[in-house]
Design a protein around this motif. Sequence first.
Motif, PDB file in Angstrom:
ATOM      1  N   ARG A  77       0.838  -1.202   0.000  1.00  0.00           N
ATOM      2  CA  ARG A  77       0.000   0.000   0.000  1.00  0.00           C
ATOM      3  C   ARG A  77       0.873   1.253   0.000  1.00  0.00           C
ATOM      4  N   ASP A  78       1.934   1.232   0.785  1.00  0.00           N
ATOM      5  CA  ASP A  78       2.838   2.389   0.825  1.00  0.00           C
ATOM      6  C   ASP A  78       3.498   2.644  -0.529  1.00  0.00           C
ATOM      7  N   GLU A  79       3.796   1.572  -1.265  1.00  0.00           N
ATOM      8  CA  GLU A  79       4.382   1.738  -2.601  1.00  0.00           C
ATOM      9  C   GLU A  79       3.353   2.263  -3.597  1.00  0.00           C
ATOM     10  N   LEU A  80       2.122   1.843  -3.444  1.00  0.00           N
ATOM     11  CA  LEU A  80       1.065   2.267  -4.360  1.00  0.00           C
ATOM     12  C   LEU A  80       0.705   3.743  -4.172  1.00  0.00           C
ATOM     13  N   ILE A  81       0.572   4.158  -2.910  1.00  0.00           N
ATOM     14  CA  ILE A  81       0.185   5.541  -2.627  1.00  0.00           C
ATOM     15  C   ILE A  81       1.283   6.483  -3.115  1.00  0.00           C
ATOM     16  N   GLY A  82       0.869   7.420  -3.949  1.00  0.00           N
ATOM     17  CA  GLY A  82       1.806   8.386  -4.513  1.00  0.00           C
ATOM     18  C   GLY A  82       2.292   8.017  -5.909  1.00  0.00           C
ATOM     19  N   ALA A  83       1.948   6.814  -6.365  1.00  0.00           N
ATOM     20  CA  ALA A  83       2.367   6.365  -7.704  1.00  0.00           C
ATOM     21  C   ALA A  83       1.233   6.603  -8.702  1.00  0.00           C
ATOM     22  N   PRO A  84       1.570   6.789  -9.974  1.00  0.00           N
ATOM     23  CA  PRO A  84       0.517   6.941 -10.988  1.00  0.00           C
ATOM     24  C   PRO A  84      -0.278   5.641 -11.157  1.00  0.00           C
ATOM     25  N   PHE A  85      -1.588   5.753 -11.181  1.00  0.00           N
ATOM     26  CA  PHE A  85      -2.489   4.615 -11.362  1.00  0.00           C
ATOM     27  C   PHE A  85      -2.133   3.836 -12.619  1.00  0.00           C
ATOM     28  N   LYS A  86      -1.837   4.544 -13.700  1.00  0.00           N
ATOM     29  CA  LYS A  86      -1.596   3.913 -14.997  1.00  0.00           C
ATOM     30  C   LYS A  86      -0.376   2.993 -15.005  1.00  0.00           C
ATOM     31  N   ASN A  87       0.516   3.145 -14.043  1.00  0.00           N
ATOM     32  CA  ASN A  87       1.749   2.343 -14.014  1.00  0.00           C
ATOM     33  C   ASN A  87       1.505   0.856 -13.795  1.00  0.00           C
ATOM     34  N   TYR A  88       0.312   0.478 -13.376  1.00  0.00           N
ATOM     35  CA  TYR A  88       0.051  -0.910 -13.011  1.00  0.00           C
ATOM     36  C   TYR A  88      -0.741  -1.667 -14.074  1.00  0.00           C
ATOM     37  N   PHE A  89      -0.698  -1.149 -15.308  1.00  0.00           N
ATOM     38  CA  PHE A  89      -1.444  -1.765 -16.403  1.00  0.00           C
ATOM     39  C   PHE A  89      -0.574  -1.916 -17.636  1.00  0.00           C
ATOM     40  N   THR A  90      -0.889  -2.929 -18.459  1.00  0.00           N
ATOM     41  CA  THR A  90      -0.086  -3.186 -19.662  1.00  0.00           C
ATOM     42  C   THR A  90      -0.211  -2.036 -20.655  1.00  0.00           C
ATOM     43  N   ASP A  91      -1.383  -1.428 -20.736  1.00  0.00           N
ATOM     44  CA  ASP A  91      -1.615  -0.300 -21.635  1.00  0.00           C
ATOM     45  C   ASP A  91      -1.786   0.952 -20.775  1.00  0.00           C
ATOM     46  N   ARG A  92      -0.653   1.579 -20.461  1.00  0.00           N
ATOM     47  CA  ARG A  92      -0.664   2.744 -19.571  1.00  0.00           C
ATOM     48  C   ARG A  92      -1.484   3.895 -20.129  1.00  0.00           C
ATOM     49  N   GLU A  93      -1.388   4.080 -21.440  1.00  0.00           N
ATOM     50  CA  GLU A  93      -2.128   5.183 -22.057  1.00  0.00           C
ATOM     51  C   GLU A  93      -3.632   4.989 -21.881  1.00  0.00           C
ATOM     52  N   ARG A  94      -4.104   3.763 -22.100  1.00  0.00           N
ATOM     53  CA  ARG A  94      -5.534   3.472 -21.947  1.00  0.00           C
ATOM     54  C   ARG A  94      -5.952   3.601 -20.483  1.00  0.00           C
ATOM     55  N   ALA A  95      -5.100   3.175 -19.555  1.00  0.00           N
ATOM     56  CA  ALA A  95      -5.415   3.292 -18.123  1.00  0.00           C
ATOM     57  C   ALA A  95      -5.539   4.765 -17.730  1.00  0.00           C
ATOM     58  N   GLY A  96      -4.621   5.596 -18.199  1.00  0.00           N
ATOM     59  CA  GLY A  96      -4.697   7.033 -17.931  1.00  0.00           C
ATOM     60  C   GLY A  96      -5.923   7.654 -18.562  1.00  0.00           C
ATOM     61  N   ALA A  97      -6.252   7.210 -19.766  1.00  0.00           N
ATOM     62  CA  ALA A  97      -7.439   7.714 -20.462  1.00  0.00           C
ATOM     63  C   ALA A  97      -8.708   7.326 -19.695  1.00  0.00           C
ATOM     64  N   GLY A  98      -8.680   6.172 -19.033  1.00  0.00           N
ATOM     65  CA  GLY A  98      -9.833   5.741 -18.236  1.00  0.00           C
ATOM     66  C   GLY A  98     -10.099   6.705 -17.091  1.00  0.00           C
ATOM     67  N   ILE A  99      -9.034   7.127 -16.401  1.00  0.00           N
ATOM     68  CA  ILE A  99      -9.183   8.105 -15.314  1.00  0.00           C
ATOM     69  C   ILE A  99      -9.719   9.421 -15.881  1.00  0.00           C
ATOM     70  N   ASP A 100      -9.154   9.864 -17.003  1.00  0.00           N
ATOM     71  CA  ASP A 100      -9.629  11.104 -17.642  1.00  0.00           C
ATOM     72  C   ASP A 100     -11.101  11.009 -18.023  1.00  0.00           C
ATOM     73  N   GLN A 101     -11.504   9.846 -18.534  1.00  0.00           N
ATOM     74  CA  GLN A 101     -12.900   9.648 -18.922  1.00  0.00           C
ATOM     75  C   GLN A 101     -13.825   9.760 -17.713  1.00  0.00           C
ATOM     76  N   VAL A 102     -13.418   9.165 -16.596  1.00  0.00           N
ATOM     77  CA  VAL A 102     -14.231   9.251 -15.375  1.00  0.00           C
ATOM     78  C   VAL A 102     -14.371  10.715 -14.955  1.00  0.00           C
ATOM     79  N   LEU A 103     -13.275  11.462 -14.999  1.00  0.00           N
ATOM     80  CA  LEU A 103     -13.324  12.869 -14.612  1.00  0.00           C
ATOM     81  C   LEU A 103     -14.245  13.666 -15.533  1.00  0.00           C
ATOM     82  N   HIS A 104     -14.307  13.262 -16.787  1.00  0.00           N
ATOM     83  CA  HIS A 104     -15.116  13.982 -17.769  1.00  0.00           C
ATOM     84  C   HIS A 104     -16.600  13.636 -17.666  1.00  0.00           C
ATOM     85  N   VAL A 105     -16.925  12.338 -17.537  1.00  0.00           N
ATOM     86  CA  VAL A 105     -18.336  11.921 -17.545  1.00  0.00           C
ATOM     87  C   VAL A 105     -18.857  11.497 -16.173  1.00  0.00           C
ATOM     88  N   LYS A 106     -18.024  11.558 -15.155  1.00  0.00           N
ATOM     89  CA  LYS A 106     -18.382  11.288 -13.751  1.00  0.00           C
ATOM     90  C   LYS A 106     -18.488   9.813 -13.363  1.00  0.00           C
TER      91      LYS A 106
END
Length: 188
Positions: A77-106
């Motif tokens: 948990r200590d390693e996860l906190i403060g790290a980018p969410f997208k770092n834990y997925f094979t497609d980092r760009e898509r993972a980051g886009a997922g967070i952006d999509q949530v922020l946009h459409v709630k």
Amino acid sequence: VAAGCAPIRERDGSIAGAVLVFRDVTNEDAARQALRDQQFYTRSLIESNIDALVTTNPSGIITDANRQMETLTGCTRDELIGAPFKNYFTDRERAGAGIDQVLHVKKVSNYELVARARSGKETAVSLNATTIYNRYRVLQGVFVAARDVTESRRLDRALQEKNVELESARSVADKANLAKSNFLSSMS
């Protein structure tokens, strides 16, 4: 009971006495204990969830995670906190886009990604996420629940393979039926 003490001084600076102040803190202690109990209960709910749970700030940096997220990523948990969410997925760009999509459409449902653990193990996950706000309705970030769908995907593939086999067998049976019909027709 809480107590405090302060010296009473004469004009020349010498101590003439002391002031003792006593305060009943029974209600404060009870309130603090109730708050600790509520925090423990809330954390227990988070930890007992079968899904990997994560919160991020609006920039996609992890602010909290449960044990299932630790298991999914192979990180503490200590390693996860403060790290980018997208770092834990094979497609980092898509993972980051997922967070952006949530922020946009709630809210986003069934957003599929492949999580990659530190060991290299990959796990298919389906994300459900929503925005989170503080009591003043100020955006705090994103809440994500990641469900392991690896077994479900395996069963879907097996079902599709069986359907292809059945369709092939049906096609062979249809051809045999047609051949039989043609044969009987030519015999009569």
